[in-house]
Design an enzyme around this catalytic site. Structure first.
Site, PDB file in Angstrom:
ATOM      1  N   LYS A 152       2.585 -52.098 -22.233  1.00  0.00           N
ATOM      2  CA  LYS A 152       2.788 -53.148 -21.016  1.00  0.00           C
ATOM      3  C   LYS A 152       2.997 -54.473 -21.878  1.00  0.00           C
ATOM      4  CE  LYS A 152       1.635 -56.708 -18.684  1.00  0.00           C
ATOM      5  NZ  LYS A 152       3.181 -57.301 -18.591  1.00  0.00           N
ATOM      6  N   GLU A 227      -6.727 -59.912 -29.146  1.00  0.00           N
ATOM      7  CA  GLU A 227      -6.221 -60.309 -30.448  1.00  0.00           C
ATOM      8  C   GLU A 227      -5.106 -62.139 -29.231  1.00  0.00           C
ATOM      9  OE1 GLU A 227      -6.198 -60.210 -32.722  1.00  0.00           O
ATOM     10  OE2 GLU A 227      -6.538 -58.268 -33.633  1.00  0.00           O
ATOM     11  N   CYS A 261       0.875 -66.481 -33.329  1.00  0.00           N
ATOM     12  CA  CYS A 261      -0.554 -66.663 -33.390  1.00  0.00           C
ATOM     13  C   CYS A 261      -0.870 -67.331 -35.199  1.00  0.00           C
ATOM     14  CB  CYS A 261      -0.882 -65.668 -33.201  1.00  0.00           C
ATOM     15  SG  CYS A 261      -0.447 -64.192 -33.844  1.00  0.00           S
ATOM     16  N   GLU A 354      -2.463 -75.287 -29.148  1.00  0.00           N
ATOM     17  CA  GLU A 354      -1.891 -74.304 -29.852  1.00  0.00           C
ATOM     18  C   GLU A 354      -0.526 -74.920 -28.820  1.00  0.00           C
ATOM     19  OE1 GLU A 354      -2.013 -70.119 -28.958  1.00  0.00           O
ATOM     20  OE2 GLU A 354      -1.595 -69.957 -30.615  1.00  0.00           O
TER      21      GLU A 354
HETATM   22  P1  NAD Z   1       0.016 -64.178 -21.883  1.00  0.00           P
HETATM   23  O1  NAD Z   1      -1.568 -64.224 -22.272  1.00  0.00           O
HETATM   24  O2  NAD Z   1       0.491 -65.276 -20.624  1.00  0.00           O
HETATM   25  O3  NAD Z   1      -0.094 -62.998 -21.327  1.00  0.00           O
HETATM   26  C1  NAD Z   1       0.315 -61.648 -22.783  1.00  0.00           C
HETATM   27  C2  NAD Z   1       0.186 -60.235 -22.064  1.00  0.00           C
HETATM   28  O4  NAD Z   1      -1.027 -60.371 -21.034  1.00  0.00           O
HETATM   29  C3  NAD Z   1       1.901 -60.310 -21.273  1.00  0.00           C
HETATM   30  O5  NAD Z   1       2.582 -59.316 -21.598  1.00  0.00           O
HETATM   31  C4  NAD Z   1       1.000 -61.195 -20.322  1.00  0.00           C
HETATM   32  O6  NAD Z   1       2.016 -60.256 -19.055  1.00  0.00           O
HETATM   33  C5  NAD Z   1      -0.275 -59.703 -19.803  1.00  0.00           C
HETATM   34  N1  NAD Z   1      -0.897 -60.707 -18.398  1.00  0.00           N
HETATM   35  C6  NAD Z   1      -1.355 -62.046 -18.525  1.00  0.00           C
HETATM   36  N2  NAD Z   1      -1.484 -62.070 -16.719  1.00  0.00           N
HETATM   37  C7  NAD Z   1      -2.638 -60.931 -17.406  1.00  0.00           C
HETATM   38  C8  NAD Z   1      -3.687 -60.477 -16.234  1.00  0.00           C
HETATM   39  N3  NAD Z   1      -4.837 -61.289 -15.595  1.00  0.00           N
HETATM   40  N4  NAD Z   1      -4.638 -59.498 -16.764  1.00  0.00           N
HETATM   41  C9  NAD Z   1      -3.771 -58.537 -17.504  1.00  0.00           C
HETATM   42  N5  NAD Z   1      -2.327 -58.947 -18.064  1.00  0.00           N
HETATM   43  C10 NAD Z   1      -2.449 -60.199 -18.062  1.00  0.00           C
HETATM   44  O7  NAD Z   1       0.652 -64.537 -23.918  1.00  0.00           O
HETATM   45  P2  NAD Z   1       1.411 -65.165 -23.895  1.00  0.00           P
HETATM   46  O8  NAD Z   1       1.994 -66.164 -23.317  1.00  0.00           O
HETATM   47  O9  NAD Z   1       3.005 -64.009 -23.364  1.00  0.00           O
HETATM   48  O10 NAD Z   1       1.879 -65.144 -25.486  1.00  0.00           O
HETATM   49  C11 NAD Z   1       1.242 -66.203 -25.997  1.00  0.00           C
HETATM   50  C12 NAD Z   1      -0.313 -65.834 -26.596  1.00  0.00           C
HETATM   51  O11 NAD Z   1      -0.575 -64.865 -26.892  1.00  0.00           O
HETATM   52  C13 NAD Z   1      -0.542 -67.331 -27.513  1.00  0.00           C
HETATM   53  O12 NAD Z   1      -1.427 -67.718 -27.276  1.00  0.00           O
HETATM   54  C14 NAD Z   1      -0.213 -66.204 -28.942  1.00  0.00           C
HETATM   55  O13 NAD Z   1      -1.368 -67.371 -29.616  1.00  0.00           O
HETATM   56  C15 NAD Z   1      -1.034 -65.401 -28.473  1.00  0.00           C
HETATM   57  N6  NAD Z   1      -1.277 -64.410 -29.508  1.00  0.00           N
HETATM   58  C16 NAD Z   1      -1.834 -63.951 -30.321  1.00  0.00           C
HETATM   59  C17 NAD Z   1      -2.041 -62.864 -31.672  1.00  0.00           C
HETATM   60  C18 NAD Z   1      -2.802 -62.802 -32.620  1.00  0.00           C
HETATM   61  O14 NAD Z   1      -2.636 -61.247 -32.718  1.00  0.00           O
HETATM   62  N7  NAD Z   1      -3.870 -62.710 -32.092  1.00  0.00           N
HETATM   63  C19 NAD Z   1      -0.318 -61.986 -31.396  1.00  0.00           C
HETATM   64  C20 NAD Z   1       0.080 -62.918 -30.634  1.00  0.00           C
HETATM   65  C21 NAD Z   1       0.515 -63.639 -29.895  1.00  0.00           C
END
Ligand code: NAD
Length: 453
Positions: A152, A227, A261, A354
């Site tokens: 997804k 992650e 991240c 962040e």
């Molecule tokens: P987000 O948490 O808003 O969304 C991430 C994913 O989760 C999306 O596909 C979203 O549709 C899905 N999602 C949202 N709500 C959900 C729910 N209730 N149930 C299931 N899935 C759900 O994050 P974002 O804004 O897309 O990404 C940015 C964040 O990701 C930052 O905090 C960044 O640090 C983190 N990140 C971490 C890593 C790592 O490897 N540690 C890598 C890249 C990004």
């Protein structure tokens, strides 16, 4: 319906219907139906199929990169690297099926062996900042270990994942083995978390959603990896090669417009070297090329969306000291200049949260112990860098900093053949590296009696 927008021009690319919960359930059903046959594919054949998938991705690097430039505003250089990373991760884990061996453990009266059994259907939930690599980090080892996958992508960046799903079929990966569902988090994502036919969820994204997913997985004791975010420290000691440290500091945080991240968004500089370092840093920040992501010379593109730009801008209220900023193009697109804040106190909001944009906080420190205390004064612990010419200090500080991925005198990006993941609220579990396929299996122990009867 999600409207996809080119972040560098603000032009609408397309409207994409969001998968409904029923459509997500149907995709999970197809993946569950495909699992027994995929699990039964001989290891050498599964390896061959993954190698072919890697080859087909390689044949489409430019196309995939172009999709990401348009959909996510990534620079063309980065986008090509990201598509190449998908190829490399698939190629690396195509070596896993024939090597996923168990153990033979000495016991009395028989033979004891362990097997790594695939879990079943794995849900891979991806954020918008690195749509392709993060999809590959989950799906490649999962497929190699004999699982089927429902991928997804994030709402804002589904196009490369949808194309990867088509390329998998082109490469001969059987129907249902890799399903791609473009839907919203609360509907499609949450269905992956709560559907009992999904055995494991690999989630990359924000901390609050990660916590909700952890709680949701408890409902069916689903396996999961998380992650999450980061607020990584780039620690520069006075005995470092200051020119090299200053020259490399900007792109360690401004790469991908800071939407990384692993961004080294806290720049800890030893006070005795601060003044000279800031001069070098200002020159380096001034030379960062921000602009059209389609240009080969561009180092930094726009932010992902208008809403995200508003969020990043919100951190620059009257209470922060802006030391200097880089330049950005005028006109449409979600541009935000590279921004250096100094001096920042370790407890300030901009040093704790962040920001996920091209903003770095410079925090002075006095000595080694002070540097370690400040570096660890964070709920996060994903990555970080240490700049010093003193080997003993490099090792002491590397061991003391609470983070999963550190680099000395460099800002190494994630290598697919080394483990990656966070301490503290940066996550749970590890991805990549040689052991990743085992994370998509259950260990089964079998004892076979050899007693004469
Ligand atoms: P987000 O948490 O808003 O969304 C991430 C994913 O989760 C999306 O596909 C979203 O549709 C899905 N999602 C949202 N709500 C959900 C729910 N209730 N149930 C299931 N899935 C759900 O994050 P974002 O804004 O897309 O990404 C940015 C964040 O990701 C930052 O905090 C960044 O640090 C983190 N990140 C971490 C890593 C790592 O490897 N540690 C890598 C890249 C990004």
């Amino acid at each position: 319906m999600t409207t996809l927008v080119d972040p560098s021009t603000a032009e609408v690319i397309s409207e994409l219907p969001d998968a409904t919960e029923d459509e997500t359930a149907a995709a999970i059903g197809r993946a569950a139906a495909a699992f027994p046959a995929w699990e039964a594919v001989a290891p050498g054949d599964r390896a061959r199929l993954l190698r072919r998938f890697a080859q087909v991705v390689d044949d489409h690097i430019d196309q995939l990169a172009a999709i990401e430039v348009r959909n996510a505003g990534h620079t063309i250089g980065n986008a090509r690297w990201e598509a190449g990373n998908v190829r490399d991760v698939l190629a690396y884990y195509s070596g896993a099926p024939e090597r996923l061996s168990g153990r033979q453990i000495p016991v009395a009266g028989g033979l004891d062996v362990t097997f790594h059994e695939p879990l079943g259907v794995v849900g891979v939930i991806v954020p918008w900042n690195f749509p392709m690599p993060i999809a590959a980090w989950g799906m490649a080892p999962a497929l190699a270990a004999g699982n089927t996958v429902v991928l997804k992508p994030a709402e804002l960046t589904p196009l490369s994942a949808l194309r990867l799903g088509e390329l998998a079929r082109e490469a001969g990966i059987p129907e249902g083995v890799l399903e791609v569902v473009a839907g919203t988090g609360p509907v499609a994502g949450w269905r992956l978390v709560t559907d009992e036919r999904v055995a494991k969820v690999c989630f990359t994204g924000s901390v609050p959603v990660g916590k909700a997913i952890m709680a949701g997985c408890a409902g069916s004791l689903k396996r999961f990896t998380l992650e999450l975010g980061g607020k990584s420290a780039n620690i520069v000691f006075a005995d470092a090669d200051l020119e090299a440290a200053a020259a490399s500091a900007p792109m360690s945080v401004f790469d991908n417009a800071g939407q990384d991240c692993c961004a080294r968004s806290r720049l800890l500089v030893q006070s005795s070297a601060l003044e000279g370092f800031m001069g070098l840093l200002e020159d380096a920040v001034g030379s960062v090329v921000v602009g059209d992501p389609r240009s080969e010379a561009t180092q930094m593109g726009p932010l992902i969306s208008e809403a995200h730009r508003d969020r990043v801008s919100g951190y620059l209220d009257g209470r922060v000291d802006v030391a200097f900023r880089g330049r950005v193009p005028q006109g449409p697109g979600w541009w935000f200049p590279p921004t250096v804040l100094a001096p920042v106190a370790p407890g300030d909001r901009v040093a704790q949260e962040e920001i996920f944009g091209p903003v770095v906080s410079v925090i002075p420190f006095e000595d080694e112990s002070d540097a370690i205390t400040i570096a660890n004064d964070s709920r996060y612990g994903l990555s970080g860098s240490i700049w010093t010419e003193n080997l003993g200090r490099a090792l002491r500080v590397s061991r003391a900093v609470e983070a999963g991925n550190l680099s000395v005198n460099s800002h190494s990006s994630v290598r697919y053949w080394t483990p990656f993941g966070g301490f503290k609220q940066s996550g749970l579990g590890r991805e990549l590296g040689p052991d990743a396929p085992e994370g998509f299996t259950e260990t089964k122990n079998v004892f076979i009696s050899t007693e004469a009867r």
